[in-house]
Write an enzyme that holds these catalytic residues in place. Structure first.
Site, PDB file in Angstrom:
ATOM      1  N   ARG A 110       0.804  -1.225   0.000  1.00  0.00           N
ATOM      2  CA  ARG A 110       0.000   0.000   0.000  1.00  0.00           C
ATOM      3  C   ARG A 110       0.836   1.273   0.000  1.00  0.00           C
ATOM      4  O   ARG A 110       1.901   1.325   0.603  1.00  0.00           O
ATOM      5  CB  ARG A 110      -0.924  -0.007   1.227  1.00  0.00           C
ATOM      6  CG  ARG A 110      -1.961  -1.121   1.175  1.00  0.00           C
ATOM      7  CD  ARG A 110      -2.661  -1.308   2.523  1.00  0.00           C
ATOM      8  NE  ARG A 110      -3.702  -2.332   2.423  1.00  0.00           N
ATOM      9  CZ  ARG A 110      -3.467  -3.646   2.559  1.00  0.00           C
ATOM     10  NH1 ARG A 110      -2.235  -4.067   2.804  1.00  0.00           N
ATOM     11  NH2 ARG A 110      -4.443  -4.519   2.449  1.00  0.00           N
ATOM     12  N   HIS A 135      -1.007  -2.514  -4.389  1.00  0.00           N
ATOM     13  CA  HIS A 135      -0.403  -3.349  -5.437  1.00  0.00           C
ATOM     14  C   HIS A 135      -0.387  -2.673  -6.808  1.00  0.00           C
ATOM     15  O   HIS A 135      -0.757  -3.262  -7.827  1.00  0.00           O
ATOM     16  CB  HIS A 135      -1.119  -4.687  -5.521  1.00  0.00           C
ATOM     17  CG  HIS A 135      -0.947  -5.550  -4.309  1.00  0.00           C
ATOM     18  ND1 HIS A 135       0.192  -5.513  -3.526  1.00  0.00           N
ATOM     19  CD2 HIS A 135      -1.767  -6.479  -3.731  1.00  0.00           C
ATOM     20  CE1 HIS A 135       0.063  -6.378  -2.529  1.00  0.00           C
ATOM     21  NE2 HIS A 135      -1.110  -6.974  -2.632  1.00  0.00           N
ATOM     22  N   HIS A 206       2.893 -12.735  -5.530  1.00  0.00           N
ATOM     23  CA  HIS A 206       1.712 -12.858  -4.670  1.00  0.00           C
ATOM     24  C   HIS A 206       1.097 -14.263  -4.746  1.00  0.00           C
ATOM     25  O   HIS A 206      -0.126 -14.398  -4.830  1.00  0.00           O
ATOM     26  CB  HIS A 206       0.671 -11.812  -5.050  1.00  0.00           C
ATOM     27  CG  HIS A 206      -0.203 -11.362  -3.926  1.00  0.00           C
ATOM     28  ND1 HIS A 206      -1.057 -12.215  -3.256  1.00  0.00           N
ATOM     29  CD2 HIS A 206      -0.350 -10.153  -3.337  1.00  0.00           C
ATOM     30  CE1 HIS A 206      -1.717 -11.542  -2.329  1.00  0.00           C
ATOM     31  NE2 HIS A 206      -1.297 -10.285  -2.351  1.00  0.00           N
ATOM     32  N   ASP A 279      -2.109  -9.811   8.382  1.00  0.00           N
ATOM     33  CA  ASP A 279      -1.889  -9.141   7.103  1.00  0.00           C
ATOM     34  C   ASP A 279      -0.937  -7.982   7.382  1.00  0.00           C
ATOM     35  O   ASP A 279      -1.303  -6.811   7.281  1.00  0.00           O
ATOM     36  CB  ASP A 279      -3.204  -8.641   6.510  1.00  0.00           C
ATOM     37  CG  ASP A 279      -3.060  -8.144   5.068  1.00  0.00           C
ATOM     38  OD1 ASP A 279      -1.939  -8.265   4.519  1.00  0.00           O
ATOM     39  OD2 ASP A 279      -4.046  -7.644   4.505  1.00  0.00           O
ATOM     40  N   GLU A 344       5.058 -12.357   0.970  1.00  0.00           N
ATOM     41  CA  GLU A 344       5.458 -11.394  -0.050  1.00  0.00           C
ATOM     42  C   GLU A 344       6.709 -10.628   0.411  1.00  0.00           C
ATOM     43  O   GLU A 344       6.628  -9.807   1.318  1.00  0.00           O
ATOM     44  CB  GLU A 344       4.315 -10.427  -0.320  1.00  0.00           C
ATOM     45  CG  GLU A 344       2.997 -11.114  -0.657  1.00  0.00           C
ATOM     46  CD  GLU A 344       1.802 -10.246  -0.345  1.00  0.00           C
ATOM     47  OE1 GLU A 344       1.692  -9.152  -0.952  1.00  0.00           O
ATOM     48  OE2 GLU A 344       0.984 -10.633   0.525  1.00  0.00           O
TER      49      GLU A 344
END
Length: 380
Positions: A110, A135, A206, A279, A344
């Protein structure tokens, strides 16, 4: 008579050889049909490319979004398992918004409020995630068609020119993603880029990993280890706050192998509530040394182990919290919440707006270089 027999044998050998080289209607080991990935998008052709080694590992990749479609690896009993989520056809990748297996760019993760400033110039980006740019924006690299070259059966090279102003980012960016499959079941991914104007770059992969090889199984019993003492907390919009906090004494501590499901629903811990589970970005202890393990994921059921290596400073552990049972993937299987794990490798989220964090700035004359290795093995 001897000449006739030799001629007949030569003809038979040629026929067999040709049949083995390009058998008609053959599917990949993961069950994919190459024809289902052949179409034309904006005048360019999409396709499915297969990497194989002599150990039996197979990786299938489409040049649409540079997406890893399938990865076949052996489990502890020697049975081959497809350990990533994805779709059976290019049309599903086109029509169903997703990041499954994609090469993410120009900026992974982000960027706060969809804006950043570089050299005194403010750039406004399209906002596609809770008021932020996620992304690379709604038309990031995961939705573009790369030019593909496959030198041999273990290497695939993808290139893409992102034009100045594309998704709001400055600079004509020449980008390259190279996939290299080794004989010891390691998939190496190299990212390279050059620009003609100061810009920001942060690329990653991803892939959604399911080491059980069964998307009907949730990730709760898998063991995760992250080589990190610190993480970057987020607010309720999933945006990093700018802090770097210790994992000590918190549900973010994965310094020892820990089952993912043991703490993921502890929403009394504000970070798990804000992230709808895990996350978050972890600050790696590896000091950009790709020879050191950044993270390890293991399925006790199959014995499949995934070690992640990178020269990047951070890694985003995303537990598939937003999979919601509305998407059918390969073989018609519905992907339920937390059916996979993403690991990631990256610069920290919103780095362009956090000047004290490792820089994502790329200038003319410089070369962006990032590397990730997904190494598979078996624990019996």
């Amino acid at each position: 008579m001897k000449k006739v027999c030799l001629a007949a044998l030569a003809t038979l050998f040629l026929a067999v050889s040709c049949t083995e080289k390009a058998p008609v209607g053959k599917l990949t080991d993961s069950g994919l049909d190459k024809k289902n990935f052949e179409t034309e998008i904006n005048g360019k052709k999409s396709d499915l490319y297969t990497l194989r080694n002599t150990s039996g590992m197979e990786v299938c990749i489409t040049n649409f979004g540079g997406r890893i479609v399938s990865i076949m690896v052996p489990d502890k009993d020697g049975k081959m398992k497809d350990v990533v989520l994805g779709f059976d056809s290019i049309q599903d990748y086109i029509n169903i918004p997703s990041d499954f297996g994609a090469a993410i760019g120009r900026y992974a993760n982000r960027i706060g409020n969809g804006t950043f400033e570089l050299d005194g110039v403010k750039y406004d980006l399209p906002k596609n995630n809770f008021g932020h740019t996620l992304h690379g924006g709604p038309k990031g690299f995961q939705y573009v068609l790369f030019d593909a070259t496959q030198p041999d059966d273990k290497i695939l090279e993808l290139t893409y020119l992102a034009k100045d102003g594309e998704e709001g980012f400055p600079g004509n960016l020449k980008s390259k993603v190279t996939y290299i499959l080794s004989e010891d079941n390691a998939l190496q991914i190299k990212y390279e880029a050059e620009t003609d104007k100061p810009t920001v770059v942060n690329m990653t992969n991803h892939s959604y990993f399911n080491l059980d090889g069964d998307p009907n199984v949730k990730n709760s019993d898998w063991l995760l280890t992250i080589n990190s003492d610190k993480y970057t907390p987020v607010d309720s919009t999933f945006m990093t706050t700018g802090e770097i906090l210790t994992v000590e004494g918190t549900d973010m501590d994965f310094r020892k192998p820990t089952t993912i499901g043991s703490r993921i629903d502890n929403y009394s811990f504000i970070q798990l509530k804000n992230g709808n589970g895990y996350d978050h970005n972890w600050v790696l202890n590896t000091n950009n040394d790709i020879s050191k393990i950044a993270a390890t994921l293991e399925s006790p059921k199959t014995g499949i182990v995934l070690d992640v290596y990178t020269n990047e400073p951070g890694i985003q552990f995303y537990a598939g919290n937003f999979l919601d049972g509305t998407v059918k993937g390969k073989k018609g299987i519905v992907y339920q919440q937390r059916a996979a794990v993403c690991l990631e490798t990256q610069k920290y989220p919103d780095t362009p707006n956090k000047k004290d964090w490792p820089s994502a700035t790329l200038r003319p004359g410089e070369k962006y270089s990032s590397e990730t290795i997904f190494k598979f093995s078996v624990k019996k």
